[in-house]
Scaffold this active site. Structure first.
Site, PDB file in Angstrom:
ATOM      1  N   GLY A 107      40.617  35.368  41.048  1.00 45.70           N
ATOM      2  CA  GLY A 107      39.963  34.293  40.512  1.00 45.70           C
ATOM      3  C   GLY A 107      39.548  33.771  39.514  1.00 45.70           C
ATOM      4  O   GLY A 107      39.754  34.689  38.412  1.00 45.70           O
ATOM      5  N   ASN A 108      39.442  32.513  38.528  1.00 45.95           N
ATOM      6  CA  ASN A 108      38.369  33.048  37.419  1.00 45.95           C
ATOM      7  C   ASN A 108      37.102  31.709  37.729  1.00 45.95           C
ATOM      8  O   ASN A 108      37.012  31.207  38.995  1.00 45.95           O
ATOM      9  CB  ASN A 108      39.118  31.976  36.484  1.00 45.95           C
ATOM     10  N   ARG A 109      36.074  31.505  36.388  1.00 45.09           N
ATOM     11  CA  ARG A 109      35.086  30.615  36.486  1.00 45.09           C
ATOM     12  C   ARG A 109      35.342  29.660  36.668  1.00 45.09           C
ATOM     13  O   ARG A 109      34.104  28.831  36.144  1.00 45.09           O
ATOM     14  CB  ARG A 109      34.566  31.606  35.351  1.00 45.09           C
TER      15      ARG A 109
END
Ligand code: CTP
Ligand code: CA
Length: 225
Positions: free
Chosen positions: A33-35
């Site tokens: 995932g990412n932020r």
């Protein structure tokens, strides 16, 4: 930028916004995932609704309350995001890709939880590319005159990278943010420059994500004529 009375300059328009960040599953409990928090995309959806648009918000894993009067379509992966965006874009006047889309996903999904094997080192994770949703929508333009907007977080030569990306994606506008340690991700504020395919350059001073959203809709409304 405080708008006392919202200008209904997007009345009668359908706009589609993506928000959040995709999650690409490895097994039933893990993902890449990412932020991205989704705050910028939600601010875009709220401000467009306030300006009279019918808004579809395709939300990838954002833990934010549904904005009032907005049609929210929840998705998980980039492939799901693409499907939802293509469906919603079919009759849209404007499409804004504010979501952070994973460039790659695991080549394989393990139906059962991946376990350690004795004291062996782990096998590398093989990845494959995800579809480029923004480039696909910009190239196809399911509706003529549709305005297509992308976002890019860049480091180093931010403007040169942004110009090259705008061209590569084929979109009308690209909102370019400079990212650093504490800039942009999860924050309430943003600072950006909006690059236009017509060569225009619109700086947006450091401020709330709503202010950047309003500038994006100003530029979209100009192009919708
Ligand atoms: N985007 C997309 N589909 C992808 C990747 C990105 O639609 N598979 C969109 C993003 O939502 C954003 C824009 O493209 O609006 C730019 O994303 P960015 O990650 O900066 O572009 P990339 O082409 O992936 O370039 P990079 O290699 O710098 O990550
Ligand atoms: Ca990327």
């Amino acid at each position: 930028l405080a708008r006392g009375v919202a200008e209904p300059d997007l009345a009668g328009r359908h706009v589609v916004v993506s928000a959040g960040g995709t999650r690409e599953p490895l097994d039933p409990v893990r993902f890449l995932g990412n932020r991205s928090s989704g705050k910028q995309g939600y601010a875009l959806a709220r401000t467009a609704a306030a300006r009279g648009a019918r808004v579809t918000l395709v939300a990838a894993n954002a833990s934010l309350p549904d904005p009032a009067g907005v049609d929210v379509v929840p998705v998980g992966t980039a492939v799901e995001l693409r499907e939802a965006m293509l469906r919603a874009a079919a009759d849209a006047d404007a499409v804004v890709m504010a979501a952070a889309v994973a460039d790659f996903r695991p080549a394989a999904y393990a139906a059962g939880k991946i376990k350690k094997k004795g004291d062996q080192e782990p096998a590398p994770i093989a990845l494959v590319r995800n579809p480029d949703i923004l480039a696909e929508i910009a190239a196809d333009r399911p509706r003529s005159g549709q305005v297509v907007v992308g976002f890019a977080a860049e480091t180093d030569d931010v403007l040169a990278n942004g110009r090259a990306k705008l061209k590569r994606k084929g979109c009308d506008l690209l909102v370019v943010n400079e990212v650093g340690e504490r800039k942009t991700f999860g924050s309430e504020e943003n600072e950006a420059v909006v690059l236009g395919a017509d060569g225009s350059e619109t700086p947006v001073a450091h401020g709330p994500k709503e202010a950047l959203a309003e500038t994006v809709w100003d530029l979209v409304a100009e192009r919708l004529g």
